[in-house]
Design a protein around this motif. Structure first.
Motif, PDB file in Angstrom:
ATOM      1  N   ILE A 187       0.840  -1.188   0.000  1.00  0.00           N
ATOM      2  CA  ILE A 187       0.000   0.000   0.000  1.00  0.00           C
ATOM      3  C   ILE A 187       0.882   1.247   0.000  1.00  0.00           C
ATOM      4  N   PRO A 188       0.629   2.180  -0.920  1.00  0.00           N
ATOM      5  CA  PRO A 188       1.447   3.410  -0.946  1.00  0.00           C
ATOM      6  C   PRO A 188       1.296   4.205   0.350  1.00  0.00           C
ATOM      7  N   LEU A 189       2.360   4.891   0.738  1.00  0.00           N
ATOM      8  CA  LEU A 189       2.329   5.678   1.955  1.00  0.00           C
ATOM      9  C   LEU A 189       1.262   6.769   1.873  1.00  0.00           C
ATOM     10  N   SER A 190       1.085   7.344   0.680  1.00  0.00           N
ATOM     11  CA  SER A 190       0.081   8.403   0.533  1.00  0.00           C
ATOM     12  C   SER A 190      -1.316   7.890   0.858  1.00  0.00           C
ATOM     13  N   ARG A 191      -1.611   6.641   0.490  1.00  0.00           N
ATOM     14  CA  ARG A 191      -2.926   6.070   0.798  1.00  0.00           C
ATOM     15  C   ARG A 191      -3.063   5.813   2.290  1.00  0.00           C
ATOM     16  N   LEU A 192      -1.987   5.351   2.912  1.00  0.00           N
ATOM     17  CA  LEU A 192      -2.023   5.140   4.357  1.00  0.00           C
ATOM     18  C   LEU A 192      -2.261   6.465   5.098  1.00  0.00           C
ATOM     19  N   VAL A 193      -1.635   7.530   4.610  1.00  0.00           N
ATOM     20  CA  VAL A 193      -1.820   8.840   5.231  1.00  0.00           C
ATOM     21  C   VAL A 193      -3.271   9.287   5.108  1.00  0.00           C
ATOM     22  N   LYS A 194      -3.883   9.052   3.935  1.00  0.00           N
ATOM     23  CA  LYS A 194      -5.298   9.419   3.745  1.00  0.00           C
ATOM     24  C   LYS A 194      -6.193   8.637   4.707  1.00  0.00           C
ATOM     25  N   VAL A 195      -5.886   7.363   4.871  1.00  0.00           N
ATOM     26  CA  VAL A 195      -6.678   6.536   5.787  1.00  0.00           C
ATOM     27  C   VAL A 195      -6.547   7.043   7.213  1.00  0.00           C
ATOM     28  N   GLU A 196      -5.329   7.386   7.613  1.00  0.00           N
ATOM     29  CA  GLU A 196      -5.109   7.865   8.979  1.00  0.00           C
ATOM     30  C   GLU A 196      -5.758   9.233   9.201  1.00  0.00           C
ATOM     31  N   PHE A 197      -5.790  10.067   8.173  1.00  0.00           N
ATOM     32  CA  PHE A 197      -6.498  11.337   8.292  1.00  0.00           C
ATOM     33  C   PHE A 197      -7.986  11.100   8.540  1.00  0.00           C
ATOM     34  N   ARG A 198      -8.529  10.094   7.855  1.00  0.00           N
ATOM     35  CA  ARG A 198      -9.944   9.776   8.064  1.00  0.00           C
ATOM     36  C   ARG A 198     -10.174   9.249   9.476  1.00  0.00           C
ATOM     37  N   LYS A 199      -9.240   8.438   9.973  1.00  0.00           N
ATOM     38  CA  LYS A 199      -9.362   7.921  11.332  1.00  0.00           C
ATOM     39  C   LYS A 199      -9.287   9.039  12.367  1.00  0.00           C
ATOM     40  N   ALA A 250      -6.522  -2.867  15.339  1.00  0.00           N
ATOM     41  CA  ALA A 250      -5.132  -3.083  14.950  1.00  0.00           C
ATOM     42  C   ALA A 250      -4.977  -4.334  14.094  1.00  0.00           C
ATOM     43  N   LEU A 251      -5.781  -5.361  14.368  1.00  0.00           N
ATOM     44  CA  LEU A 251      -5.689  -6.595  13.591  1.00  0.00           C
ATOM     45  C   LEU A 251      -5.998  -6.327  12.124  1.00  0.00           C
ATOM     46  N   ALA A 252      -7.062  -5.571  11.860  1.00  0.00           N
ATOM     47  CA  ALA A 252      -7.411  -5.250  10.475  1.00  0.00           C
ATOM     48  C   ALA A 252      -6.355  -4.354   9.843  1.00  0.00           C
ATOM     49  N   THR A 253      -5.869  -3.382  10.596  1.00  0.00           N
ATOM     50  CA  THR A 253      -4.877  -2.441  10.055  1.00  0.00           C
ATOM     51  C   THR A 253      -3.599  -3.152   9.657  1.00  0.00           C
ATOM     52  N   PHE A 254      -3.076  -3.989  10.558  1.00  0.00           N
ATOM     53  CA  PHE A 254      -1.801  -4.635  10.286  1.00  0.00           C
ATOM     54  C   PHE A 254      -1.944  -5.876   9.404  1.00  0.00           C
ATOM     55  N   THR A 255      -3.178  -6.319   9.189  1.00  0.00           N
ATOM     56  CA  THR A 255      -3.394  -7.372   8.197  1.00  0.00           C
ATOM     57  C   THR A 255      -3.329  -6.780   6.793  1.00  0.00           C
ATOM     58  N   MET A 256      -3.947  -5.608   6.627  1.00  0.00           N
ATOM     59  CA  MET A 256      -3.901  -4.951   5.320  1.00  0.00           C
ATOM     60  C   MET A 256      -2.520  -4.383   5.012  1.00  0.00           C
ATOM     61  N   ALA A 312       2.885   6.771   8.831  1.00  0.00           N
ATOM     62  CA  ALA A 312       1.695   7.474   8.334  1.00  0.00           C
ATOM     63  C   ALA A 312       0.998   8.225   9.468  1.00  0.00           C
ATOM     64  N   LYS A 313       0.864   7.585  10.618  1.00  0.00           N
ATOM     65  CA  LYS A 313       0.226   8.242  11.758  1.00  0.00           C
ATOM     66  C   LYS A 313       1.025   9.464  12.207  1.00  0.00           C
TER      67      LYS A 313
END
Length: 259
Positions: free
Chosen positions: A17-29, A99-105, A115-116
């Motif tokens: 997963i690109p870092l930019s996508r992870l950053v977008k996900v964390e912004f949503r969180k 965390a299980l879902a996050t670190f599985t993906m 990203a966080k």
């Protein structure tokens, strides 16, 4: 009797997963839970309330609407609330069992931490920019309402501006490090706020610690007009409050069993 053989399943070797996508996900969180949403909203609401109050205070104290004072007062609640947002950004993964879902993906945990951390820093910068814009707006309003030259003064030193931004960022980084170290919201928040209170009490009771020790071990802050000793204090306190807990916190996240 021949044994049945199954072809080996090749391991996934994609780019991840690109870092930019992870950053977008964390912004949503950052705002997708009730607590984090209202925490972010309260920062904006409190800033506006402070601006309105300064307009009334300026009737007896005209410099209340000066830009330097407006900016200082706008960033005061941010210094208190933004570190809590950073803590929730990290600990919510463990308290809400996501965390299980996050670190599985994304099995590369260091990428999630990165990203966080980016989100925490960028969100803090955005908040400070908003505080400066609001401070400028209320400074302009104060200048229009009151004729006193102190009201609506646009003078602000570069040191005051830089120290305000740096102190906000340092507070967020310390909150982030404590969250990574404890992976528990109450423990991180209580530790973040209680230790400085204890140090203040100790400094008040024991003059020697106030004169020779507290400046080195208090939470990292920088005054508006820093001198050489202030930078040394900042370096040591940042090492104690951010670097050390962040090192152990990252190691804990990397090694913790996810349930």
């Amino acid at each position: 009797m021949t044994a049945t053989t199954h072809p080996a399943v090749p391991a996934f070797s994609g780019p991840g997963i690109p870092l930019s996508r992870l950053v977008k996900v964390e912004f949503r969180k950052l705002v997708d839970t009730r607590a984090s949403f209202w925490l972010a909203a309260s920062i904006a609401i409190i800033s506006v309330i402070i601006g309105v109050v300064t307009l009334f205070v300026a009737a007896s104290s005209p410099d209340a609407t000066a830009l330097r004072n407006e900016f200082e007062m706008m960033t005061a609640p941010m210094a208190f609330l933004l570190p809590v947002m950073a803590i929730l950004l990290v600990t919510s993964e463990w308290s809400q069992r996501s965390a299980l879902a996050t670190f599985t993906m994304e099995p590369r945990r260091e990428r999630v931490i990165e990203a966080k951390l980016i989100v925490a820093i960028v969100a803090s910068i955005i908040a400070v920019v908003i505080a400066f814009v609001l401070a400028a707006v209320f400074t302009g309003i104060g200048g229009l309402i009151y004729s006193d030259p102190e009201a609506g003064s646009w003078s602000i030193s570069g040191g005051a501006l830089a120290s305000g931004v740096l102190n906000i960022l340092l507070g967020v980084l310390v909150g982030f490090a404590f969250a990574a170290l404890f992976l528990n919201t109450p423990a991180a928040i209580v530790t973040y706020f209680i230790i400085p209170m204890v140090l203040g009490i100790v400094g008040g009771l024991i003059p020697w610690t106030r004169d020779h020790l507290i400046d080195w071990i208090q939470t990292p802050t920088l005054p508006s007009d820093p001198e050489g000793a202030d930078w040394a204090h900042l370096l040591v306190s940042t090492l104690i409050w951010f670097v050390v807990p962040m090192f152990f916190g990252v190691n804990r996240i990397m090694r913790s069993e996810i349930k």
